[in-house]
Write an enzyme that holds these catalytic residues in place. Structure first.
Site, mmCIF file in Angstrom:
data_model
loop_
_atom_site.group_PDB
_atom_site.id
_atom_site.type_symbol
_atom_site.label_atom_id
_atom_site.label_comp_id
_atom_site.label_asym_id
_atom_site.label_seq_id
_atom_site.Cartn_x
_atom_site.Cartn_y
_atom_site.Cartn_z
ATOM 1 N N ARG A 181 12.170 -2.124 10.564
ATOM 2 C CA ARG A 181 11.248 -1.712 11.627
ATOM 3 C C ARG A 181 11.166 -2.793 12.697
ATOM 4 N NH1 ARG A 181 5.887 0.161 8.549
ATOM 5 N NH2 ARG A 181 4.990 -0.906 10.350
ATOM 6 N N ARG A 228 11.743 -5.944 4.540
ATOM 7 C CA ARG A 228 11.476 -4.501 4.353
ATOM 8 C C ARG A 228 12.561 -3.657 5.001
ATOM 9 N NH1 ARG A 228 5.655 -1.930 5.413
ATOM 10 N NH2 ARG A 228 5.841 -2.865 7.493
ATOM 11 N N LYS A 236 0.836 -1.218 0.000
ATOM 12 C CA LYS A 236 0.000 0.000 0.000
ATOM 13 C C LYS A 236 0.864 1.259 0.000
ATOM 14 C CE LYS A 236 -1.768 -1.040 4.029
ATOM 15 N NZ LYS A 236 -0.974 -2.265 4.310
ATOM 16 N N ARG A 258 0.326 -8.892 13.830
ATOM 17 C CA ARG A 258 -0.293 -7.890 12.951
ATOM 18 C C ARG A 258 -1.199 -8.543 11.910
ATOM 19 N NH1 ARG A 258 4.924 -5.398 11.028
ATOM 20 N NH2 ARG A 258 3.688 -4.100 9.640
ATOM 21 N N ARG A 312 -8.882 1.139 9.563
ATOM 22 C CA ARG A 312 -8.521 -0.250 9.830
ATOM 23 C C ARG A 312 -9.582 -0.960 10.664
ATOM 24 N NH1 ARG A 312 -2.454 0.627 9.216
ATOM 25 N NH2 ARG A 312 -1.493 -1.396 9.393
HETATM 26 P P1 ADP Z 1 1.954 -1.640 7.651
HETATM 27 O O1 ADP Z 1 2.626 -0.694 6.694
HETATM 28 O O2 ADP Z 1 2.784 -2.849 7.857
HETATM 29 O O3 ADP Z 1 0.562 -1.974 7.276
HETATM 30 P P2 ADP Z 1 1.646 0.607 9.404
HETATM 31 O O4 ADP Z 1 2.909 1.370 9.295
HETATM 32 O O5 ADP Z 1 0.492 1.062 8.608
HETATM 33 O O6 ADP Z 1 1.965 -0.925 9.084
HETATM 34 O O7 ADP Z 1 1.176 0.516 10.923
HETATM 35 C C1 ADP Z 1 2.087 0.231 11.984
HETATM 36 C C2 ADP Z 1 1.305 0.167 13.293
HETATM 37 O O8 ADP Z 1 0.711 1.452 13.561
HETATM 38 C C3 ADP Z 1 0.131 -0.810 13.300
HETATM 39 O O9 ADP Z 1 0.533 -2.131 13.643
HETATM 40 C C4 ADP Z 1 -0.775 -0.188 14.379
HETATM 41 O O10 ADP Z 1 -0.293 -0.470 15.688
HETATM 42 C C5 ADP Z 1 -0.576 1.315 14.131
HETATM 43 N N1 ADP Z 1 -1.586 1.840 13.175
HETATM 44 C C6 ADP Z 1 -1.361 2.322 11.921
HETATM 45 N N2 ADP Z 1 -2.510 2.709 11.342
HETATM 46 C C7 ADP Z 1 -3.495 2.479 12.255
HETATM 47 C C8 ADP Z 1 -4.901 2.648 12.254
HETATM 48 N N3 ADP Z 1 -5.565 3.137 11.178
HETATM 49 N N4 ADP Z 1 -5.586 2.292 13.374
HETATM 50 C C9 ADP Z 1 -4.962 1.809 14.451
HETATM 51 N N5 ADP Z 1 -3.647 1.601 14.511
HETATM 52 C C10 ADP Z 1 -2.898 1.936 13.430
HETATM 53 P P1 ADP Z 2 2.432 -1.860 3.227
HETATM 54 O O1 ADP Z 2 2.469 -0.349 3.204
HETATM 55 O O2 ADP Z 2 1.172 -2.407 2.621
HETATM 56 O O3 ADP Z 2 2.718 -2.432 4.578
HETATM 57 P P2 ADP Z 2 4.962 -1.659 1.756
HETATM 58 O O4 ADP Z 2 4.655 -0.769 0.612
HETATM 59 O O5 ADP Z 2 5.723 -1.084 2.900
HETATM 60 O O6 ADP Z 2 3.596 -2.378 2.276
HETATM 61 O O7 ADP Z 2 5.737 -2.941 1.179
HETATM 62 C C1 ADP Z 2 6.186 -3.997 2.033
HETATM 63 C C2 ADP Z 2 7.511 -4.555 1.512
HETATM 64 O O8 ADP Z 2 7.297 -5.223 0.283
HETATM 65 C C3 ADP Z 2 8.568 -3.496 1.225
HETATM 66 O O9 ADP Z 2 9.827 -4.032 1.526
HETATM 67 C C4 ADP Z 2 8.429 -3.227 -0.288
HETATM 68 O O10 ADP Z 2 9.645 -2.792 -0.868
HETATM 69 C C5 ADP Z 2 8.023 -4.596 -0.797
HETATM 70 N N1 ADP Z 2 7.076 -4.552 -1.926
HETATM 71 C C6 ADP Z 2 6.092 -3.644 -2.151
HETATM 72 N N2 ADP Z 2 5.410 -3.966 -3.271
HETATM 73 C C7 ADP Z 2 5.963 -5.118 -3.747
HETATM 74 C C8 ADP Z 2 5.706 -5.944 -4.882
HETATM 75 N N3 ADP Z 2 4.706 -5.669 -5.728
HETATM 76 N N4 ADP Z 2 6.479 -7.040 -5.052
HETATM 77 C C9 ADP Z 2 7.475 -7.337 -4.192
HETATM 78 N N5 ADP Z 2 7.780 -6.592 -3.108
HETATM 79 C C10 ADP Z 2 7.027 -5.487 -2.881
#
Ligand code: ADP
Ligand code: ADP
Ligand code: ZN
Length: 220
Positions: free
Chosen positions: A165, A132, A18, A176, A93
Site C-alpha cells: 500500500r 505488509r 486488527k 499515521r 477512530r
Molecule cells: P490500517 O489498517 O493501517 O489501520 P486502514 O486501512 O484502516 O489502515 O486505514 C487507511 C486510511 O483510511 C487511514 O489512514 C485514514 O486516512 C482512512 N480511514 C480508515 N478508517 C477511518 C476512520 N474510521 N476514520 C477516518 N479515516 C479513516
Molecule cells: P491492521 O489491520 O491493524 O492495520 P493488519 O492485520 O493489516 O493490521 O497487519 C499488519 C501486518 O502485520 C500485515 O502484514 C500482517 O500480515 C502482519 N501481522 C498481523 N498480525 C501479526 C502478528 N500477530 N505477528 C506478526 N505479523 C502480523
C-alpha cells in the site's frame, strides 16, 4: 464451536493486526467484517465522490472527516449480513465517531457487546507495516516475513497480485502513528469508562493472538 452473536469493535494502531484477526474471527463466527479502510479503498478504486474526497486524507496519513466515514458505516450496517453480528475494524477512530456510532446502534437496538484493544509496540508496528502485502483482487493481507504467501507476489486465495500500500511508506506510517496517538488513543479510556474494553497483547504470533481473542471473548 458454536457461532456467537457479537457486535464488536477491533481498536488499535495501524499494523496491530486488527484486519488479520477480524477476517479470521468473522469467518469462524459468521459475522460481517466491516473495515472502513477497505471500504474507503473500494470507493477510491470506483472513483466515487466519497473516494475522491477521501484520497488526499489517506495519502497524507490523516483521518477522513467523521461525517463521511460515519455515513459510510451507517449505510453498511443496513446490509442483512450484519444481522448475526459484526466486527468494526478501524472504526471508530475518534471520540466523535464513537459517539455517533453509539447513538446509531442504540436506535437500532444493537449495542456494542465488546471493544477489543490490540496493543503492539511502535517499533514492531513499523516492521509490520513496512512488510505488509495486500491482495489487489480480494484484499487479503500477508507479510513478507511473518505471514508470507506460498508463492512470492501472489495471493494464496485468489491468485491476485500482491502490492505494498502506498500509505505503508515510512513517511506516511509515521504520520499515521501520530494520528493514532492524538485522535484514536483517547478512545481507550472512553470505552474503558463504559466497561466495554478488553486488552489483548497483540505482539504475539497470529495464532497466539487468535487464542487470546478466543479466551477474551468466550465468556461474553
Ligand atoms: P490500517 O489498517 O493501517 O489501520 P486502514 O486501512 O484502516 O489502515 O486505514 C487507511 C486510511 O483510511 C487511514 O489512514 C485514514 O486516512 C482512512 N480511514 C480508515 N478508517 C477511518 C476512520 N474510521 N476514520 C477516518 N479515516 C479513516
Ligand atoms: P491492521 O489491520 O491493524 O492495520 P493488519 O492485520 O493489516 O493490521 O497487519 C499488519 C501486518 O502485520 C500485515 O502484514 C500482517 O500480515 C502482519 N501481522 C498481523 N498480525 C501479526 C502478528 N500477530 N505477528 C506478526 N505479523 C502480523
Ligand atoms: Zn486475493
Amino acid at each position: 464451536m458454536s457461532p456467537r452473536s457479537h457486535n464488536l469493535v477491533f481498536l488499535g494502531p495501524p499494523g496491530a493486526g486488527k484486519g488479520t484477526q477480524a477476517a479470521r474471527w468473522a469467518l469462524r463466527h459468521g459475522l460481517a467484517h466491516i473495515s472502513t479502510g477497505d471500504l474507503l479503498r473500494e470507493n477510491l478504486k470506483d472513483q466515487t465522490s466519497v473516494g475522491m474526497m477521501a484520497q488526499d486524507f489517506m495519502d497524507r496519513g490523516v483521518l477522513v472527516p467523521d461525517d463521511v466515514v460515519c455515513q459510510m458505516v451507517r449505510d453498511r450496517l443496513e446490509h442483512q449480513d450484519t444481522e448475526p453480528g459484526f466486527i468494526l475494524d478501524g472504526f471508530p477512530r475518534t471520540v466523535g465517531q464513537a459517539d455517533a456510532l453509539a447513538r446509531d446502534l442504540a436506535r437500532r437496538h444493537r449495542p456494542l457487546t465488546r471493544v477489543v484493544s490490540f496493543a503492539v509496540r511502535e517499533e514492531d508496528l513499523v516492521v509490520r507495516l513496512a512488510g505488509r502485502l495486500t491482495c489487489g483482487r480480494c484484499g487479503r493481507v500477508f507479510h513478507q516475513k511473518s505471514n508470507a504467501p506460498k508463492a512470492q507476489g501472489v495471493c494464496d486465495d485468489c491468485d491476485g497480485e500482491l502490492f505494498s500500500r502506498s500509505d505503508d511508506s515510512e513517511e506516511t506510517v509515521l504520520a499515521r502513528l501520530a494520528t493514532y496517538r492524538e485522535e484514536t488513543a483517547p478512545l481507550l479510556s472512553w470505552y474503558r469508562d463504559r466497561d466495554l474494553l478488553t486488552d489483548i497483547d497483540a505482539s504475539q504470533s497470529i495464532e497466539a493472538v487468535e487464542g487470546a481473542l478466543e479466551r477474551a471473548l468466550e465468556c461474553q
